[in-house]
Design a protein around this motif. Structure first.
Motif, PDB file in Angstrom:
ATOM      1  N   ASP A 170       0.812  -1.058   0.131  1.00 18.18           N
ATOM      2  CA  ASP A 170       0.067  -0.026   0.138  1.00 18.18           C
ATOM      3  C   ASP A 170       0.893   1.425  -0.059  1.00 18.18           C
ATOM      4  OD1 ASP A 170      -3.235   0.565   1.523  1.00 18.18           O
ATOM      5  OD2 ASP A 170      -1.650   2.070   0.701  1.00 18.18           O
ATOM      6  N   ALA A 171       0.429   2.288  -0.762  1.00 22.92           N
ATOM      7  CA  ALA A 171       1.358   3.471  -0.834  1.00 22.92           C
ATOM      8  C   ALA A 171       1.288   4.362   0.528  1.00 22.92           C
ATOM      9  CB  ALA A 171       0.866   4.167  -2.208  1.00 22.92           C
ATOM     10  N   GLY A 172       0.424   3.956   1.145  1.00 26.89           N
ATOM     11  CA  GLY A 172      -0.078   4.760   2.595  1.00 26.89           C
ATOM     12  C   GLY A 172      -0.722   5.923   2.189  1.00 26.89           C
ATOM     13  N   VAL A 173      -1.047   7.044   2.942  1.00 25.07           N
ATOM     14  CA  VAL A 173      -1.867   8.027   2.787  1.00 25.07           C
ATOM     15  C   VAL A 173      -1.213   9.052   1.809  1.00 25.07           C
ATOM     16  CG1 VAL A 173      -3.082  10.145   3.722  1.00 25.07           C
ATOM     17  CG2 VAL A 173      -2.843   7.876   5.031  1.00 25.07           C
ATOM     18  N   ILE A 174      -1.943   9.509   0.788  1.00 26.77           N
ATOM     19  CA  ILE A 174      -1.438  10.310  -0.148  1.00 26.77           C
ATOM     20  C   ILE A 174      -1.961  11.714  -0.293  1.00 26.77           C
ATOM     21  CG2 ILE A 174      -1.263  10.747  -2.771  1.00 26.77           C
ATOM     22  CD1 ILE A 174      -1.263   7.537  -2.990  1.00 26.77           C
ATOM     23  N   GLN A 175      -1.038  12.621  -0.341  1.00 26.37           N
ATOM     24  CA  GLN A 175      -1.561  14.272  -0.220  1.00 26.37           C
ATOM     25  C   GLN A 175      -0.987  14.876  -1.322  1.00 26.37           C
ATOM     26  OE1 GLN A 175      -0.999  14.467   4.546  1.00 26.37           O
ATOM     27  NE2 GLN A 175      -2.177  16.440   3.724  1.00 26.37           N
ATOM     28  N   SER A 176      -1.920  15.861  -1.813  1.00 25.55           N
ATOM     29  CA  SER A 176      -1.254  17.002  -2.930  1.00 25.55           C
ATOM     30  C   SER A 176      -1.999  17.963  -2.913  1.00 25.55           C
ATOM     31  CB  SER A 176      -1.530  16.071  -4.278  1.00 25.55           C
ATOM     32  OG  SER A 176      -3.154  16.133  -4.410  1.00 25.55           O
ATOM     33  N   PRO A 177      -1.437  19.131  -3.229  1.00 26.88           N
ATOM     34  CA  PRO A 177      -0.078  19.047  -3.407  1.00 26.88           C
ATOM     35  C   PRO A 177       0.881  19.115  -2.323  1.00 26.88           C
ATOM     36  CG  PRO A 177      -0.698  21.250  -3.187  1.00 26.88           C
ATOM     37  CD  PRO A 177      -1.952  20.389  -3.225  1.00 26.88           C
ATOM     38  N   ARG A 178       2.012  18.979  -2.438  1.00 28.86           N
ATOM     39  CA  ARG A 178       3.131  18.664  -1.363  1.00 28.86           C
ATOM     40  C   ARG A 178       3.366  20.201  -0.746  1.00 28.86           C
ATOM     41  NH1 ARG A 178       6.038  14.432  -0.376  1.00 28.86           N
ATOM     42  NH2 ARG A 178       6.505  15.444   1.624  1.00 28.86           N
ATOM     43  N   HIS A 179       3.582  21.096  -1.525  1.00 30.31           N
ATOM     44  CA  HIS A 179       3.584  22.566  -1.335  1.00 30.31           C
ATOM     45  C   HIS A 179       2.630  23.443  -2.251  1.00 30.31           C
ATOM     46  CE1 HIS A 179       7.357  21.411   0.670  1.00 30.31           C
ATOM     47  NE2 HIS A 179       7.599  20.624  -0.388  1.00 30.31           N
ATOM     48  N   GLU A 180       2.457  24.406  -1.287  1.00 35.28           N
ATOM     49  CA  GLU A 180       1.348  25.167  -2.174  1.00 35.28           C
ATOM     50  C   GLU A 180       1.545  26.706  -1.583  1.00 35.28           C
ATOM     51  OE1 GLU A 180      -1.472  24.742  -4.145  1.00 35.28           O
ATOM     52  OE2 GLU A 180      -1.889  26.802  -4.216  1.00 35.28           O
ATOM     53  N   VAL A 181       1.789  27.544  -2.550  1.00 29.71           N
ATOM     54  CA  VAL A 181       2.132  29.132  -2.397  1.00 29.71           C
ATOM     55  C   VAL A 181       0.858  29.954  -3.041  1.00 29.71           C
ATOM     56  CG1 VAL A 181       3.599  30.876  -2.330  1.00 29.71           C
ATOM     57  CG2 VAL A 181       4.578  28.831  -2.058  1.00 29.71           C
ATOM     58  N   THR A 182       0.353  30.632  -2.282  1.00 33.68           N
ATOM     59  CA  THR A 182      -0.900  31.250  -2.744  1.00 33.68           C
ATOM     60  C   THR A 182      -0.786  32.791  -2.116  1.00 33.68           C
ATOM     61  OG1 THR A 182      -3.195  31.385  -3.288  1.00 33.68           O
ATOM     62  CG2 THR A 182      -2.391  30.695  -1.218  1.00 33.68           C
ATOM     63  N   GLU A 183      -1.648  33.581  -2.694  1.00 36.34           N
ATOM     64  CA  GLU A 183      -1.794  34.791  -2.452  1.00 36.34           C
ATOM     65  C   GLU A 183      -3.143  34.937  -1.239  1.00 36.34           C
ATOM     66  OE1 GLU A 183       0.453  37.658  -5.679  1.00 36.34           O
ATOM     67  OE2 GLU A 183      -1.610  37.530  -5.624  1.00 36.34           O
ATOM     68  N   MET A 184      -3.001  35.870  -0.566  1.00 34.21           N
ATOM     69  CA  MET A 184      -4.325  36.206   0.261  1.00 34.21           C
ATOM     70  C   MET A 184      -5.508  36.468  -0.614  1.00 34.21           C
ATOM     71  SD  MET A 184      -4.623  39.009   3.459  1.00 34.21           S
ATOM     72  CE  MET A 184      -4.536  40.506   2.297  1.00 34.21           C
ATOM     73  N   GLY A 185      -6.524  35.853  -0.272  1.00 35.69           N
ATOM     74  CA  GLY A 185      -7.758  35.967  -0.834  1.00 35.69           C
ATOM     75  C   GLY A 185      -8.157  34.765  -1.760  1.00 35.69           C
ATOM     76  N   GLN A 186      -7.002  34.017  -2.193  1.00 42.01           N
ATOM     77  CA  GLN A 186      -7.233  33.137  -3.117  1.00 42.01           C
ATOM     78  C   GLN A 186      -7.815  32.000  -2.440  1.00 42.01           C
ATOM     79  OE1 GLN A 186      -6.543  33.431  -6.687  1.00 42.01           O
ATOM     80  NE2 GLN A 186      -6.574  35.573  -5.884  1.00 42.01           N
ATOM     81  N   GLU A 187      -8.504  31.050  -3.481  1.00 41.27           N
ATOM     82  CA  GLU A 187      -8.956  29.657  -2.851  1.00 41.27           C
ATOM     83  C   GLU A 187      -7.897  28.516  -2.902  1.00 41.27           C
ATOM     84  OE1 GLU A 187     -12.957  28.234  -4.246  1.00 41.27           O
ATOM     85  OE2 GLU A 187     -11.855  26.383  -5.006  1.00 41.27           O
ATOM     86  N   VAL A 188      -7.859  27.813  -1.761  1.00 40.38           N
ATOM     87  CA  VAL A 188      -6.954  26.624  -1.837  1.00 40.38           C
ATOM     88  C   VAL A 188      -7.715  25.502  -1.572  1.00 40.38           C
ATOM     89  CG1 VAL A 188      -5.123  25.688  -0.392  1.00 40.38           C
ATOM     90  CG2 VAL A 188      -5.085  28.303  -0.670  1.00 40.38           C
ATOM     91  N   THR A 189      -7.093  24.421  -2.395  1.00 38.20           N
ATOM     92  CA  THR A 189      -7.905  23.183  -2.122  1.00 38.20           C
ATOM     93  C   THR A 189      -6.692  22.186  -1.756  1.00 38.20           C
ATOM     94  OG1 THR A 189      -9.722  23.558  -3.522  1.00 38.20           O
ATOM     95  CG2 THR A 189      -9.213  21.306  -3.173  1.00 38.20           C
ATOM     96  N   LEU A 190      -6.754  21.481  -0.919  1.00 42.97           N
ATOM     97  CA  LEU A 190      -5.885  20.512  -0.624  1.00 42.97           C
ATOM     98  C   LEU A 190      -6.432  18.937  -0.693  1.00 42.97           C
ATOM     99  CD1 LEU A 190      -4.431  21.999   2.991  1.00 42.97           C
ATOM    100  CD2 LEU A 190      -3.776  22.432   0.531  1.00 42.97           C
ATOM    101  N   ARG A 191      -5.591  18.062  -1.148  1.00 43.47           N
ATOM    102  CA  ARG A 191      -6.549  16.754  -1.430  1.00 43.47           C
ATOM    103  C   ARG A 191      -5.684  15.619  -0.635  1.00 43.47           C
ATOM    104  NH1 ARG A 191      -6.204  20.284  -5.804  1.00 43.47           N
ATOM    105  NH2 ARG A 191      -8.067  20.415  -6.912  1.00 43.47           N
ATOM    106  N   CYS A 192      -6.651  14.545  -0.583  1.00 42.97           N
ATOM    107  CA  CYS A 192      -6.130  13.410   0.413  1.00 42.97           C
ATOM    108  C   CYS A 192      -6.596  12.065  -0.268  1.00 42.97           C
ATOM    109  CB  CYS A 192      -6.345  13.729   1.750  1.00 42.97           C
ATOM    110  SG  CYS A 192      -5.953  12.191   2.944  1.00 42.97           S
ATOM    111  N   LYS A 193      -5.808  11.043  -0.209  1.00 46.66           N
ATOM    112  CA  LYS A 193      -6.183   9.734  -0.457  1.00 46.66           C
ATOM    113  C   LYS A 193      -6.088   8.911   0.657  1.00 46.66           C
ATOM    114  CE  LYS A 193      -5.375   5.961  -3.716  1.00 46.66           C
ATOM    115  NZ  LYS A 193      -6.893   5.329  -3.826  1.00 46.66           N
ATOM    116  N   PRO A 194      -6.692   8.287   1.270  1.00 44.55           N
ATOM    117  CA  PRO A 194      -6.622   7.771   2.504  1.00 44.55           C
ATOM    118  C   PRO A 194      -6.085   6.144   2.039  1.00 44.55           C
ATOM    119  CG  PRO A 194      -9.060   7.704   2.123  1.00 44.55           C
ATOM    120  CD  PRO A 194      -8.457   8.548   1.155  1.00 44.55           C
ATOM    121  N   ILE A 195      -5.662   5.520   3.131  1.00 51.68           N
ATOM    122  CA  ILE A 195      -5.344   3.997   2.878  1.00 51.68           C
ATOM    123  C   ILE A 195      -6.549   3.019   2.493  1.00 51.68           C
ATOM    124  CG2 ILE A 195      -4.307   2.109   3.811  1.00 51.68           C
ATOM    125  CD1 ILE A 195      -2.256   3.923   5.244  1.00 51.68           C
TER     126      ILE A 195
END
Lengths: 112, 113
Positions: free
Chosen positions: A1-26
């Motif tokens: 099993d690949a373990g828990v997968i998250q993306s992106p690993r790094h995110e740089v954004t400007e204030m006011g922008q929308e950010v979406t973090l993603r996760c794939k569980p085991i």
């Protein structure tokens, strides 16, 4: 099993922008957790799901944060609009046994 | 709400010595107490855990003890090695679900060669 997968690993954004973090569980883990880690506040539980249903979202800081789990293999954490104080490492974790959590590698979010 | 206090915040030991990290929790209903190790820039990783029906658990050089009456638990690392250097977090299960963990503030352990 690949373990828990998250993306992106790094995110740089400007204030006011929308950010979406993603996760794939085991695969087979029916609990999924979103944590936030900062130097000031340590490791905080934001929300957790059981069988894709949110069970406890008392740790979500405010309405700018939302999380979804449309199916057993995918979850998102969204921040809209983002603010500099949201800068942190966001971890997703999953488990099948009470309390034990396998953490993902985390997403380092920087909001400028 | 549930609170977990962890001490010390930093700990420096000579290689080969023992290290002890202590935690206290507030909710007597907590029944699961894991310990996580986090290396710089990495994810927290479970190293040992204990449940409330057990007083002590050992795994090679690490051991955890639990005193439910006093509501405290401790991590013991013997024969420390430089690779043990990391931040260690204790946690206790939340008041209404053992799936919800409340974390301590962490202990930065430095093992000097």
């Amino acid at each position: 099993d690949a373990g828990v997968i998250q993306s992106p690993r790094h995110e740089v954004t400007e204030m006011g922008q929308e950010v979406t973090l993603r996760c794939k569980p085991i695969s087979g883990h029916d609990y999924l957790f979103w944590y936030r880690q900062t130097m000031m506040r340590g490791l905080e539980l934001l929300i957790y799901f059981n069988n894709n249903v949110p069970i406890d979202d008392s740790g979500m800081p405010e309405d700018r944060f939302s999380a979804k789990m449309p199916n057993a293999s995918f979850s998102t954490l969204k921040i809209q609009p983002s603010e500099p104080r949201d800068s942190a490492v966001y971890f997703c974790a999953s488990s099948s046994l009470p309390g034990q959590g396998d953490f993902g590698p985390g997403t380092r979010l920087t909001v400028t | 709400g549930e609170n977990v206090e962890q001490h010390p915040s930093t700990l420096s030991v000579q290689e080969g010595d023992s290290a002890v990290i202590k935690c206290t929790y507030s909710d007597s209903a907590s029944n699961y107490f894991p310990w996580y190790k986090q290396e710089l820039g990495k994810r927290p990783q479970l190293i040992i855990d204990i449940r409330s029906n057990v007083g002590e658990k050992k795994d090679q050089r690490i051991a955890v003890t639990l005193n439910k009456t006093a509501k405290h638990f401790s991590l013991h690392i013997t024969e420390t090695q430089p690779e043990d250097s990391a931040v260690y977090f204790c946690a206790a299960s939340g008041p209404d679900s053992s799936y919800k963990l409340i974390f301590g503030s962490g202990t930065r352990l430095l093992v000097r060669p």
